[in-house]
Design a protein around this motif. Structure first.
Motif, PDB file in Angstrom:
ATOM      1  N   MET A   1       1.511  10.508  -1.689  1.00 34.39           N
ATOM      2  CA  MET A   1       2.302  10.959  -0.557  1.00 34.39           C
ATOM      3  C   MET A   1       1.400  11.643   0.459  1.00 34.39           C
ATOM      4  SD  MET A   1       5.227  13.884  -0.415  1.00 34.39           S
ATOM      5  CE  MET A   1       4.296  15.266   0.163  1.00 34.39           C
TER       6      MET A   1
ATOM      7  N   LEU B   1       9.568   7.843   6.623  1.00 32.94           N
ATOM      8  CA  LEU B   1       9.322   7.902   5.179  1.00 32.94           C
ATOM      9  C   LEU B   1       8.507   6.698   4.712  1.00 32.94           C
ATOM     10  CD1 LEU B   1      12.596   9.400   3.701  1.00 32.94           C
ATOM     11  CD2 LEU B   1      10.547  10.538   4.546  1.00 32.94           C
TER      12      LEU B   1
ATOM     13  N   TRP C   1       5.000   7.575   5.417  1.00 30.72           N
ATOM     14  CA  TRP C   1       4.498   8.599   4.508  1.00 30.72           C
ATOM     15  C   TRP C   1       4.434   8.126   3.066  1.00 30.72           C
ATOM     16  CZ3 TRP C   1       8.023  13.068   6.624  1.00 30.72           C
ATOM     17  CH2 TRP C   1       7.467  13.571   7.825  1.00 30.72           C
TER      18      TRP C   1
ATOM     19  N   LEU D   1       7.107   7.312   1.188  1.00 33.54           N
ATOM     20  CA  LEU D   1       8.199   7.964   0.463  1.00 33.54           C
ATOM     21  C   LEU D   1       9.479   7.135   0.485  1.00 33.54           C
ATOM     22  CD1 LEU D   1       7.727  11.626   1.747  1.00 33.54           C
ATOM     23  CD2 LEU D   1       7.054  10.677  -0.470  1.00 33.54           C
TER      24      LEU D   1
ATOM     25  N   ASP E   1      10.989   5.720  -1.789  1.00 24.02           N
ATOM     26  CA  ASP E   1      11.886   5.989  -2.926  1.00 24.02           C
ATOM     27  C   ASP E   1      12.924   7.065  -2.591  1.00 24.02           C
ATOM     28  OD1 ASP E   1       9.659   7.743  -2.867  1.00 24.02           O
ATOM     29  OD2 ASP E   1      10.056   8.367  -4.927  1.00 24.02           O
ATOM     30  N   GLN E   2      12.670   7.897  -1.601  1.00 22.66           N
ATOM     31  CA  GLN E   2      13.619   8.943  -1.182  1.00 22.66           C
ATOM     32  C   GLN E   2      14.415   8.547   0.051  1.00 22.66           C
ATOM     33  OE1 GLN E   2      14.479  11.484  -2.789  1.00 22.66           O
ATOM     34  NE2 GLN E   2      12.922  11.367  -4.366  1.00 22.66           N
ATOM     35  N   SER E   3      14.113   7.374   0.602  1.00 26.21           N
ATOM     36  CA  SER E   3      14.683   6.995   1.889  1.00 26.21           C
ATOM     37  C   SER E   3      16.199   6.880   1.882  1.00 26.21           C
ATOM     38  CB  SER E   3      14.057   5.682   2.364  1.00 26.21           C
ATOM     39  OG  SER E   3      14.541   5.351   3.634  1.00 26.21           O
TER      40      SER E   3
ATOM     41  N   ALA F   1       7.007  16.797   5.147  1.00 21.31           N
ATOM     42  CA  ALA F   1       6.716  16.429   3.761  1.00 21.31           C
ATOM     43  C   ALA F   1       5.386  17.048   3.361  1.00 21.31           C
ATOM     44  CB  ALA F   1       6.663  14.912   3.603  1.00 21.31           C
TER      45      ALA F   1
ATOM     46  N   LEU G   1      10.253  16.904   0.452  1.00 22.08           N
ATOM     47  CA  LEU G   1      10.667  16.386   1.750  1.00 22.08           C
ATOM     48  C   LEU G   1      11.741  17.321   2.264  1.00 22.08           C
ATOM     49  CD1 LEU G   1      10.908  14.234   4.000  1.00 22.08           C
ATOM     50  CD2 LEU G   1      12.646  13.129   2.560  1.00 22.08           C
TER      51      LEU G   1
ATOM     52  N   GLU H   1      16.381  19.731   1.068  1.00 26.88           N
ATOM     53  CA  GLU H   1      15.099  19.325   0.500  1.00 26.88           C
ATOM     54  C   GLU H   1      15.328  18.340  -0.643  1.00 26.88           C
ATOM     55  OE1 GLU H   1      13.279  23.013  -0.687  1.00 26.88           O
ATOM     56  OE2 GLU H   1      12.584  23.421   1.355  1.00 26.88           O
TER      57      GLU H   1
ATOM     58  N   THR I   1       9.676  14.861  -4.094  1.00 25.82           N
ATOM     59  CA  THR I   1       8.995  13.585  -3.855  1.00 25.82           C
ATOM     60  C   THR I   1       7.893  13.287  -4.851  1.00 25.82           C
ATOM     61  OG1 THR I   1       7.361  14.578  -2.379  1.00 25.82           O
ATOM     62  CG2 THR I   1       9.391  13.749  -1.369  1.00 25.82           C
ATOM     63  N   CYS I   2       7.626  14.193  -5.790  1.00 25.13           N
ATOM     64  CA  CYS I   2       6.451  14.008  -6.639  1.00 25.13           C
ATOM     65  C   CYS I   2       6.736  13.259  -7.925  1.00 25.13           C
ATOM     66  CB  CYS I   2       5.782  15.342  -6.950  1.00 25.13           C
ATOM     67  SG  CYS I   2       6.828  16.451  -7.880  1.00 25.13           S
TER      68      CYS I   2
END
Length: 135
Positions: free
Chosen positions: A1, A28, A31, A33, A35-37, A65, A70, A121, A124-125
């Motif tokens: 990330m 995202l 970045w 990311l 998977d969080q979109s 982020a 995020l 929040e 994201t890890c």
């Protein structure tokens, strides 16, 4: 990330929620990311829609982020804080903050000049407990 920060302002138009969702996805993806979109797009859309309905003012979307988190913020000119409705109170509308409360790792609201900023929040890890709501 990759760490990053972005702020975008929108006029109070019905298209603002769709524009914000597209911006979240684009950012995202950049970045790394994605998977969080889906969750981030849904929750940002809810916060932007709340701002359009209740504040009827320009609004600002801020994404950041870093350190496995995020953070998404929506600022508007209405000082009234949002409230989470119980599922028994929800009809055709009013699900926004219920969804934020259910899906975000953490969320909150603070006064921002004459208005407010509502934020949430997401972790994201990918490790256990990362970015999750603290008891």
């Amino acid at each position: 990330m990759r760490a990053g920060n972005l702020s975008v302002e929108y006029d109070p138009r019905p298209t603002a929620a769709a524009q914000a969702r597209a911006e979240v996805r684009r950012q995202l993806e950049g970045w790394g990311l994605l998977d969080q979109s889906e969750t981030a797009e849904l929750l940002v859309s809810e916060l932007v829609t709340n701002a359009l309905v209740h504040a009827e003012s320009r609004l600002k979307l801020t994404l950041s982020a870093s350190h496995g988190i995020l953070r998404c913020e929506v600022s508007d000119a209405d000082a009234r804080p949002p409230s989470v409705r119980r599922t028994t109170e929800i009809s055709d509308s009013g699900r926004g903050m219920f969804l934020v409360d259910a899906l975000a790792g953490r969320w909150g609201c603070h006064q921002d000049g004459p208005g407010k900023t509502v934020w949430f929040e997401l972790g994201t890890c990918g490790s256990d407990g990362c970015g999750r709501r603290q008891p």
